[in-house]
Design a protein around this motif. Structure first.
Motif, PDB file in Angstrom:
ATOM      1  N   ASN A 155      -0.475   1.110   3.974  1.00  0.00           N
ATOM      2  CA  ASN A 155      -0.673  -0.230   3.414  1.00  0.00           C
ATOM      3  C   ASN A 155       0.575  -1.093   3.489  1.00  0.00           C
ATOM      4  OD1 ASN A 155       0.775   1.167   1.473  1.00  0.00           O
ATOM      5  ND2 ASN A 155      -0.299   0.252  -0.263  1.00  0.00           N
ATOM      6  N   GLY A 156       1.570  -0.676   4.252  1.00  0.00           N
ATOM      7  CA  GLY A 156       2.695  -1.537   4.567  1.00  0.00           C
ATOM      8  C   GLY A 156       3.651  -1.835   3.447  1.00  0.00           C
ATOM      9  N   ALA A 162       2.476  -8.789   0.176  1.00  0.00           N
ATOM     10  CA  ALA A 162       1.192  -8.296  -0.281  1.00  0.00           C
ATOM     11  C   ALA A 162       0.887  -6.973   0.389  1.00  0.00           C
ATOM     12  CB  ALA A 162       0.110  -9.317   0.037  1.00  0.00           C
ATOM     13  N   ALA A 163       0.277  -6.061  -0.314  1.00  0.00           N
ATOM     14  CA  ALA A 163      -0.122  -4.775   0.251  1.00  0.00           C
ATOM     15  C   ALA A 163      -1.618  -4.619   0.072  1.00  0.00           C
ATOM     16  CB  ALA A 163       0.618  -3.625  -0.423  1.00  0.00           C
ATOM     17  N   VAL A 164      -2.288  -4.240   1.156  1.00  0.00           N
ATOM     18  CA  VAL A 164      -3.726  -4.030   1.094  1.00  0.00           C
ATOM     19  C   VAL A 164      -4.015  -2.857   0.169  1.00  0.00           C
ATOM     20  CG1 VAL A 164      -5.740  -3.366   2.443  1.00  0.00           C
ATOM     21  CG2 VAL A 164      -4.103  -5.016   3.377  1.00  0.00           C
ATOM     22  N   PRO A 202       1.824  -6.070   5.210  1.00  0.00           N
ATOM     23  CA  PRO A 202       3.122  -6.633   5.561  1.00  0.00           C
ATOM     24  C   PRO A 202       3.683  -5.930   6.793  1.00  0.00           C
ATOM     25  CG  PRO A 202       3.017  -6.079   3.220  1.00  0.00           C
ATOM     26  CD  PRO A 202       1.814  -5.476   3.865  1.00  0.00           C
ATOM     27  N   GLY A 203       4.566  -6.613   7.498  1.00  0.00           N
ATOM     28  CA  GLY A 203       5.165  -6.011   8.686  1.00  0.00           C
ATOM     29  C   GLY A 203       6.406  -6.765   9.115  1.00  0.00           C
ATOM     30  N   GLY A 254       4.366   0.605   9.375  1.00  0.00           N
ATOM     31  CA  GLY A 254       3.842   0.435   8.033  1.00  0.00           C
ATOM     32  C   GLY A 254       2.345   0.288   7.976  1.00  0.00           C
ATOM     33  N   SER A 255       1.678   0.421   9.126  1.00  0.00           N
ATOM     34  CA  SER A 255       0.211   0.372   9.169  1.00  0.00           C
ATOM     35  C   SER A 255      -0.279   1.532  10.017  1.00  0.00           C
ATOM     36  CB  SER A 255      -0.279  -0.960   9.753  1.00  0.00           C
ATOM     37  OG  SER A 255       0.079  -2.049   8.934  1.00  0.00           O
TER      38      SER A 255
END
Length: 493
Positions: free
Chosen positions: A325-326, A47-49, A481-482, A379-380
């Motif tokens: 947003n990862g 999922a990506a914000v 995600p990370g 990624g953030s």
């Protein structure tokens, strides 16, 4: 003043596998953790914000802050900030903010530079393992080099004569000797200047190469994939990017112009369409009106496709590339000088971008940097803006960031001995991440649902060897995600 450019679930997982392992499934709980470092890799996107949020804190700088360099200046594993202060074109300075590792910073310590420093960059010029700094001094017609002591302090600046109104400086190895060289845009001379490194942190005299009118900013990259560094220069008056291909010996060929947009004030190199070929993105000031980010996709042969424009705010003047947003796709953040805000444009992965998400900054944001400042998983990225007329730097911490840590016990283990791997996923700021964890070792992948931020799995490994293991967090509606740190599980006979 010059404008410049930041529930528990049963699961079987072979934590230490290459293959031929017998895995005994055990209960798994969640993840929370963090590795600051390499750009995130995932087998499949989570999922990506979609709606971004940042927690903003302002730090007092010197007068007329222009740009930001990010690096670990005192070698404590925490990222620090260097901010150039134009000071109305008078004797300038660099403000150093040492990082606490949690996205906050200690009060500034200032170091003198030449007159009117605009852009600051960090690199290890003398190859002593300590980061150094360089500024382009607009009114001083010089560049200042400050060698680092490795403890967060810097030596007195050494100045090198540049051309008329040197506005921007970039760093790359232009002659292939392994030492970083300098390129500066001489706005008033309509050329770029190359300073080759003497391999000791000092530099040879400047050699110039013509550009179109008003060279403003410069970015480097291997645009024709010949292994040699090239130059991309925004020429403000012409509304163009001037490309100069490198010969690999510190010299450059004649420039070729590509239309970028109205008054391109900054340029960055990034692979925005994920094809392995470097592209260019410019911040187009557009006379202070609603401006654009101009995207020029590279063909891989030193040429570029026609510009595509993404709408930004009022008077774009600086920009940076990050992943906010990862999703592993490059995003943009643009400093809108006249709008007193920044535009974040999430990338679609094909060179196009979504509609801007705007965030207020201090007055006259002019320079941008994007890095993970809070110990989070890649990624953030967070953002730093230099606010010219606010005498401040605004730090925007990404509220969707997590820290992801993977451990195993015992390690080393013996063949046939049970091993437990545990992963923790925590919010870098506030909240509780939910979602799925994917454990990976070689080609073996198993999923588990997060519960209260941790997940564990126990396996029996019936093969000796050293096995790489990592954990991937899927993300949820609030968290990106990370990926965890990669561990090596050693299994002895």
């Amino acid at each position: 003043m010059k404008r410049t450019q930041s529930s528990s679930i049963a699961v079987a997982i072979a934590v230490c596998v290459l293959i031929l392992l017998i895995a005994v499934p055990v209960l798994v709980a969640p993840v929370r953790a963090s590795l600051y470092g390499a750009r995130m890799e995932r087998s499949a996107p989570g999922a990506a914000v979609s709606i971004l949020n940042f927690q903003r804190t302002d730090y007092t700088t010197g007068t007329n802050p222009q740009s930001i360099a990010v690096g670990d200046f005192n070698k404590d594993g925490k990222l620090d900030l260097a901010v150039s202060n134009y000071n109305g074109g008078n004797a300038g300075s660099i403000s150093i903010f040492l990082g606490n590792g949690d996205g906050t910073f200690q009060p500034k310590v200032d170091y003198s530079t030449g007159r009117g420093p605009v852009v600051v960059m960090a690199a290890d010029f003398n190859k002593d393992g300590k980061l150094d700094l360089v500024t382009a001094n607009d009114t001083g017609s010089s560049v200042s080099v400050l060698l680092g002591n490795g403890d967060g302090t810097f030596q007195a600046h050494s100045d090198y004569l540049a051309g008329s109104f040197p506005h921007w400086v970039a760093v790359a190895d232009f002659n292939g000797d392994g030492y970083p060289d300098l390129v500066v845009t001489n706005e008033g001379s309509n050329n770029v200047g190359i300073f080759l490194n003497n391999r000791d942190g000092t530099f040879q005299g400047m050699k110039t190469y013509p550009t179109a009118l008003e060279p403003w900013s410069v970015s480097t990259g291997d645009f024709n994939k010949d292994g040699k560094q090239d130059l991309a220069v925004t020429c403000y008056f012409d509304g163009a990017v001037c490309l100069l291909l490198g010969n690999g010996d510190g010299t450059f060929g004649p420039y070729t112009e590509y239309v970028a947009g109205n008054a391109p004030a900054a340029v960055v190199t990034a692979d925005v369409n994920k094809d392995g070929i470097p592209d260019l993105v410019t911040a187009n000031y557009t006379s202070g009106n609603t401006g654009t980010a101009g995207v020029l996709l590279g063909n891989g042969d030193g040429t570029f496709k026609p510009v595509m424009n993404a709408t930004a705010g009022l008077g774009p003047n600086g920009l940076a590339v990050g992943d906010f947003n990862g999703d592993g796709i490059p995003d943009l953040v643009v400093a809108n000088l006249i709008g007193n805000n920044m535009s974040v444009l999430l990338g679609n992965g094909d060179g196009t971008f979504q509609a801007e998400q705007a965030f207020d900054t201090g007055k006259f944001p002019i320079g941008m940097a994007a890095r993970g400042l809070n110990g989070q998983a890649a990624g953030s990225d967070d953002i730093v803006a230099a606010n010219d007329l606010a005498t401040s730097a605004s730090v925007f911490l990404n509220t969707a960031a997590t820290r992801i840590i993977l451990t195993s016990d015992p390690n080393p283990s013996k063949q046939g001995q049970p091993v437990t791997a545990t992963v923790t996923v925590a919010a870098a700021l506030t909240g509780q991440p939910t979602g799925e964890i994917t454990f990976e070792s070689g080609s073996v992948k198993r999923k588990a649902t997060l519960s209260n931020g941790t997940a564990s799995v126990t396996v029996t490994v019936n093969k000796s060897g050293a096995f790489k293991v990592k954990a991937l967090y899927s993300g949820d509606n609030n968290f990106n995600p990370g990926m965890s740190n990669t561990i090596t599980q050693t299994v002895n006979p």
